[in-house]
Write a protein that holds these residues in place. Structure first.
Motif, PDB file in Angstrom:
ATOM      1  N   SER A 118       0.971  -1.517   0.590  1.00 40.81           N
ATOM      2  CA  SER A 118       0.149  -0.003   0.076  1.00 40.81           C
ATOM      3  C   SER A 118       0.484   0.948   0.057  1.00 40.81           C
ATOM      4  N   ALA A 119       2.400   0.979   0.461  1.00 43.73           N
ATOM      5  CA  ALA A 119       3.361   2.286  -0.017  1.00 43.73           C
ATOM      6  C   ALA A 119       3.040   3.201  -1.037  1.00 43.73           C
ATOM      7  N   ASP A 121       0.326   2.399  -2.633  1.00 43.66           N
ATOM      8  CA  ASP A 121      -0.852   3.345  -3.123  1.00 43.66           C
ATOM      9  C   ASP A 121      -0.963   4.771  -3.058  1.00 43.66           C
ATOM     10  N   ARG A 122      -0.282   5.116  -1.718  1.00 40.68           N
ATOM     11  CA  ARG A 122      -0.171   6.499  -0.942  1.00 40.68           C
ATOM     12  C   ARG A 122       0.752   7.237  -1.533  1.00 40.68           C
ATOM     13  N   ALA A 125      -1.418   8.274  -4.208  1.00 47.19           N
ATOM     14  CA  ALA A 125      -2.575   9.126  -4.137  1.00 47.19           C
ATOM     15  C   ALA A 125      -1.789  10.523  -3.956  1.00 47.19           C
ATOM     16  N   ALA A 126      -0.585  10.636  -3.334  1.00 48.52           N
ATOM     17  CA  ALA A 126      -0.165  11.573  -3.781  1.00 48.52           C
ATOM     18  C   ALA A 126       0.266  12.686  -4.390  1.00 48.52           C
ATOM     19  N   GLN A 205       6.547  11.878  -1.526  1.00 52.77           N
ATOM     20  CA  GLN A 205       5.792  10.578  -0.667  1.00 52.77           C
ATOM     21  C   GLN A 205       6.938   9.788  -0.698  1.00 52.77           C
ATOM     22  N   GLU A 209       8.284   7.222   2.506  1.00 51.36           N
ATOM     23  CA  GLU A 209       7.933   5.796   2.530  1.00 51.36           C
ATOM     24  C   GLU A 209       8.957   4.799   3.135  1.00 51.36           C
TER      25      GLU A 209
END
Lengths: 251, 222
Positions: A118-119, A121-122, A125-126, A205, A209
């Motif tokens: 999910s890193a 995904d973040r 999302a950034a 981001q 991470e």
């Protein structure tokens, strides 16, 4: 085919795991690597043991879930394939095959061979998107795009976010993934308004991470099942430095 | 300013500093190897000593020297920070890794090669940089060529120097084109040219450097 498997077993992200030996027999060379694992899991269930947890979804090479580090390489010995596209004919009868999960601080092991990606995904999302008002799509001919740019954007967009680049990189760097997601927009007119903000946010981001830094070994490009090019990393660096040093757009 | 300072502590920013200092050090190598090559005129070191004397006393070169040391230190500091971050990014290593299938050994060993170069550099500075500095400080004449012929009489020194430049060669073989990639200078037309230049630079420059101690030891040049 008869094979010996050394598979990483780990209860959860907190525990330490270890390699466990399994024997499988009568494996068809036409099976995919995942189907061979299905057979192994059937065996384990019949014996009352806990089956091996591994990620899989589409089994046609587009979902990017099947994260297995096979005999020291992400997705095994073949180029440009995911684990589900790897067939047992790529191995020899009597082979010993080592199977481990992706190893990176940013990809904690959930259980056995399944890792938490999910890193990624973040990072998306950034900034891995374009902001447009909804409504009818405008006429495509309003936006002429050079063929070379359209092709390069398409090739970058082929990234399935499997994480093989991170797994292969000796620094567990995510730059091939992030650069592909930056490039697919920075090459196209729709991506321009947020171009310099996007690259700054996505790199920030990525750094937070806990991914490593690129040392241009090219391992990611060599192991990418979709053949994402290192040119994307150069483009991301270019966009990032331009954004930080010359753009007035603060992220 | 806040945004700018954050730039150079980001992953891409640190690599930018790495590439920029790397290219700067490469430009120094061109000057260094050119002056070294003057000994192959075999004129008893006359031309070489004129060049060495100019490098030892010219003001602009002196200022550049400070920049050079700053560049080396920055390159090393960034390398240490980046390596520490990279190690932290993979706390658990693979039980079995077949890295040679996807990358070259020297591209994965830049830290090791750099450490070998640094160890060589310390010996090298002790042999040649320090005596020149001492001479300038004491207002003495310094015969650099004579110093060279003296130092390279010992076989172990020649061997260490040859190993030092081999490390440099492999470091450059990856570093030269890698610096361009990091700066974002990747181009369908230019990248193959950069790679070709980097390849030959990494072979020819170390060979010229290595020929110096070898030819003096074997008495080809006196």
């Amino acid at each position: 085919m008869n094979l010996t498997l050394k598979v990483w077993r780990q209860k959860n992200s907190k525990s330490t795991g270890n390699l466990v030996d399994y024997k499988v027999s009568d494996i068809s060379p036409d099976m995919s690597f995942l189907e061979m694992f299905d057979v192994l899991n059937e065996q384990l269930i019949n014996k009352g043991e806990e089956p091996i947890v591994f990620d899989h979804d589409c089994r046609e090479g587009i979902c990017g879930m099947c994260s297995m580090y096979i005999n020291g390489r992400p997705h095994g010995p073949k180029d440009l394939v995911t684990t589900c596209q790897l067939h047992m004919r790529s191995f020899k009868d009597g082979d010993t095959i080592v199977v481990e999960p992706w190893r990176a601080k940013a990809f904690p092991v959930i259980k056995d061979l399944a890792v938490d990606r999910s890193a990624f995904d973040r990072v998306i999302a950034a900034g891995g998107f374009i902001s447009v008002n909804t409504g009818n799509a405008q006429d495509a001919n309003n936006l002429p795009i050079a063929k070379s740019k359209a092709d390069a954007a398409f090739e970058a967009a082929a990234c399935i976010g499997c994480g093989a680049c991170v797994a292969a990189c000796k620094n567990a760097s995510a730059m091939l993934f992030v650069s592909a997601k930056v490039s697919q927009f920075s090459l196209l007119p729709q991506g321009q308004p947020e171009r310099y903000k996007r690259v700054q946010n996505m790199v920030a981001q990525m750094d937070s991470e806990g991914f490593g830094n690129c040392t241009n070994t090219g391992a990611c490009e060599a192991e990418c099942p979709k053949g994402i090019s290192l040119e994307n990393i150069a483009r991301m660096n270019r966009d990032y430095l331009t954004a930080k040093l010359f753009s007035e757009e603060e992220a | 300013m806040g945004s700018l300072s954050k730039t150079f502590t980001s992953s891409v920013g640190r690599k930018f500093v790495m590439g920029l200092t790397g290219l700067f050090l490469i430009s120094f190598l061109i000057v260094h190897v050119s002056i070294n090559a003057l000994i192959f005129l075999n004129d008893g070191g006359q031309t070489f000593n004129v060049a060495a004397d100019f490098m030892g006393h010219n003001l602009i070169v002196r200022i550049m020297e400070i920049g050079l040391f700053a560049g080396i230190i920055l390159h090393i500091v960034q390398a240490i920070v980046l390596t520490a971050q990279n190690k932290a990014a993979r706390p658990a290593t693979y039980a079995y890794s077949n890295a040679s299938a996807n990358s070259t050994w020297y591209s994965r060993s830049m830290g090791l090669l750099g450490t070998l170069i640094l160890m060589f550099l310390i010996l090298h500075l002790y042999h040649f940089w320090w005596p020149t500095k001492a001479a300038v400080f004491n207002h003495e004449e310094h015969d650099t060529f004579q110093n060279i012929t003296m130092v390279f009489q010992e076989l172990w020194v020649v061997i260490v120097y040859v190993l030092g430049v081999i490390s440099l060669g492999y470091h450059l073989l990856h570093g030269f084109q890698s610096a361009f990639q990091t700066m974002g200078w990747n181009h369908k037309k230019w990248t193959p040219i950069v790679k070709a230049i980097g390849f030959w630079f990494s072979i020819i420059v170390p060979i010229i450097f290595a020929l110096m101690p070898i030819s003096i030891y074997l008495g080809w040049i006196s």
